[in-house]
Design an enzyme around this catalytic site. Structure first.
Site, PDB file in Angstrom:
ATOM      1  N   LYS A  16       1.109  -1.247  -0.152  1.00 25.96           N
ATOM      2  CA  LYS A  16      -0.324  -0.040   0.280  1.00 25.96           C
ATOM      3  C   LYS A  16       1.023   1.122  -0.155  1.00 25.96           C
ATOM      4  O   LYS A  16       1.812   1.508   0.856  1.00 25.96           O
ATOM      5  CB  LYS A  16      -1.111  -0.333   0.758  1.00 25.96           C
TER       6      LYS A  16
HETATM    7  C1  LIG Z   1      -5.196  -4.769   0.812  1.00 21.72           C
HETATM    8  C2  LIG Z   1      -6.553  -4.686   1.235  1.00 21.72           C
HETATM    9  C3  LIG Z   1      -7.173  -5.567   2.146  1.00 21.72           C
HETATM   10  C4  LIG Z   1      -6.769  -6.058   2.782  1.00 21.72           C
HETATM   11  O1  LIG Z   1      -5.772  -5.926   3.444  1.00 21.72           O
HETATM   12  P1  LIG Z   1      -4.060  -6.950   4.716  1.00 21.72           P
HETATM   13  O2  LIG Z   1      -3.662  -5.681   5.112  1.00 21.72           O
HETATM   14  O3  LIG Z   1      -3.850  -7.253   3.827  1.00 21.72           O
HETATM   15  O4  LIG Z   1      -5.365  -7.380   5.487  1.00 21.72           O
HETATM   16  C5  LIG Z   1      -8.932  -5.430   2.050  1.00 21.72           C
HETATM   17  N1  LIG Z   1      -9.017  -5.091   0.447  1.00 21.72           N
HETATM   18  C6  LIG Z   1      -8.199  -3.939  -0.386  1.00 21.72           C
HETATM   19  C7  LIG Z   1      -9.427  -3.707  -1.684  1.00 21.72           C
HETATM   20  C8  LIG Z   1      -7.362  -4.296  -0.472  1.00 21.72           C
HETATM   21  O5  LIG Z   1      -6.812  -3.768  -1.391  1.00 21.72           O
END
Ligand SMILES: *Cc1c(COP(=O)(O)O)cnc(C)c1O
Length: 391
Positions: free
Chosen positions: A188
């Site tokens: 992210k």
């Molecule tokens: C990254 C992500 C998640 C989940 O996040 P994690 O930290 O990997 O559990 C949920 N929804 C979307 C759209 C994502 O991109």
């Protein structure tokens, strides 16, 4: 620019961890307090400032954050939650985890986000919540989303996992709305390695989130302990929070750099003639309304014009790009067609836009350390690849 000499492999994403961050982590490890403590509190306070003073609590990952949000909204067995199939499967899995039913509706092929007309058409007496996902950081029409929620008395749990520093009419995502969930997973824009945070409406919701992330435990005095509502083990550690605090200092620069790279992509894509090859680019921004943080730069391949067709074309393109030293990703195959969701009755043909885009979507490299020459190379290589694989 063509790759004649061997070049470094360009991944589709690479985290940016500077020396100051590494030093901060060392300090936490040496401090004698390594799990949730002062750094988590400081990180939550900084996030709260970012989101206009709303209550914020952190969790061990973005999926846990979504699960806590559903519990705070009292979503459970018998409830329906409307969401998009073009998302990381966590979005749908957490709905199942709390015992509710995910109801997938089609996407708007221009934005690749949930179609709000389809949301409204899917509302039943059992519908309790909407989970919009801001794919690659692009918000949905937030005015319309909250008008629908208000009209039908629904909760909104925003899966803003990808949308830190995205904006709607100039306001940051998270600074308004109902329950807003972010992820700080390694890919992210801002990372804590793994982690997430939830922006809430009231101190009461924040207190419930604190309990649910640590087994539901309520402490009183020096020795009192009780549980009224069982929770899980979802707390973030101070090591992760220290990374997040250091990352947040660069948020403005990260968002600005990504916007520059996106502009470079549009320019290079035009030079490379990608649109003429039938490659769909992201929706250009209207910076006064929906501003993306450019979490990803995604194109949709014209699979029907390429060797391998709907089933194989993308695989061929991705393999060929990799051979040229360029990493790409798929975000995402439509969730409703996974085996488990098929067992719940979902089938091909039910959500045609999502299915077409899910077959052709490709994530191109996008991270702040990339250079203009990298973007030029990606666009030129993609153009050559698609020409070579054309039918
Ligand atoms: C990254 C992500 C998640 C989940 O996040 P994690 O930290 O990997 O559990 C949920 N929804 C979307 C759209 C994502 O991109």
């Amino acid at each position: 620019m063509t790759a004649s000499a061997p070049q470094d492999f360009l991944p589709f994403v690479r985290p940016n961890i500077d020396d100051a961050t590494i030093a901060e982590v060392g300090k936490v490890l040496a401090s004698g307090w390594i799990t949730s403590g002062p750094k988590v509190q400081a990180f939550e306070a900084t996030l709260s400032d970012l989101f206009g003073g709303r209550p914020v609590r952190t969790f061990s990952n973005g999926s846990a954050t979504m699960e806590i949000a559903l519990r705070i909204a009292d979503i459970g067995p018998g409830d329906e939650v409307i969401t998009t199939p073009i998302t990381w499967v966590a979005t749908a899995n957490v709905v199942l985890t709390v015992g509710a039913r995910p109801v997938f509706v089609d996407i708007d092929p221009r934005t690749r986000n949930i179609d709000l007309d389809a949301v409204e058409a899917a509302i039943t007496p059992r519908t309790r919540a909407i989970i919009p996902v801001y794919l690659s950081g692009l918000p949905v029409d937030m005015d319309r989303l909250y008008a629908i929620a208000k009209r039908h008395n629904l909760r909104v749990i925003e899966d803003a996992a990808q949308a830190i520093d995205s904006r709607w009419r100039g306001q940051r995502i998270g600074a308004f709305g109902d329950l807003v969930s972010f992820s700080f997973q390694a890919n992210k824009n801002i990372t804590t390695i793994e982690g997430g945070c939830l922006v809430m409406n009231s101190p009461e919701e924040a207190q419930r989130a604190e309990r649910l992330r640590l087994q539901g435990v309520i402490r009183t005095g020096m020795d009192g302990m009780d549980v009224e509502e069982p929770g899980g083990k979802f707390n973030l550690t101070d090591v992760n929070a220290a990374i997040g605090l250091a990352q947040l200092q660069h948020l403005d620069a990260i968002t600005a750099r990504r916007a520059e790279l996106a502009e470079t992509y549009f320019r290079c894509a035009a030079n490379a003639g990608l649109a003429d090859l039938g490659i769909e680019l992201p929706l250009p921004r209207d910076p006064d309304v929906a501003t993306t943080n450019w979490h990803m730069f995604q194109v949709v391949l014209p699979t029907d014009r390429l060797r391998g067709g709907a089933a194989e074309a993308r695989k061929h393109v991705m393999e060929s790009m990799r051979e040229s030293g360029i990493g790409t990703g798929v975000h995402y195959p439509p969730v409703h067609l996974f085996t488990y969701f098929r067992s719940l009755g979902w089938r091909e043909g039910m959500l045609p836009h999502a299915e077409r885009i899910g077959r052709g979507i490709v994530t191109l490299p996008m991270f702040p350390a990339m250079q203009t020459a990298d973007v030029e190379r990606v666009c030129a290589t993609l153009s050559e690849t698609c020409k070579r694989l054309s039918l």
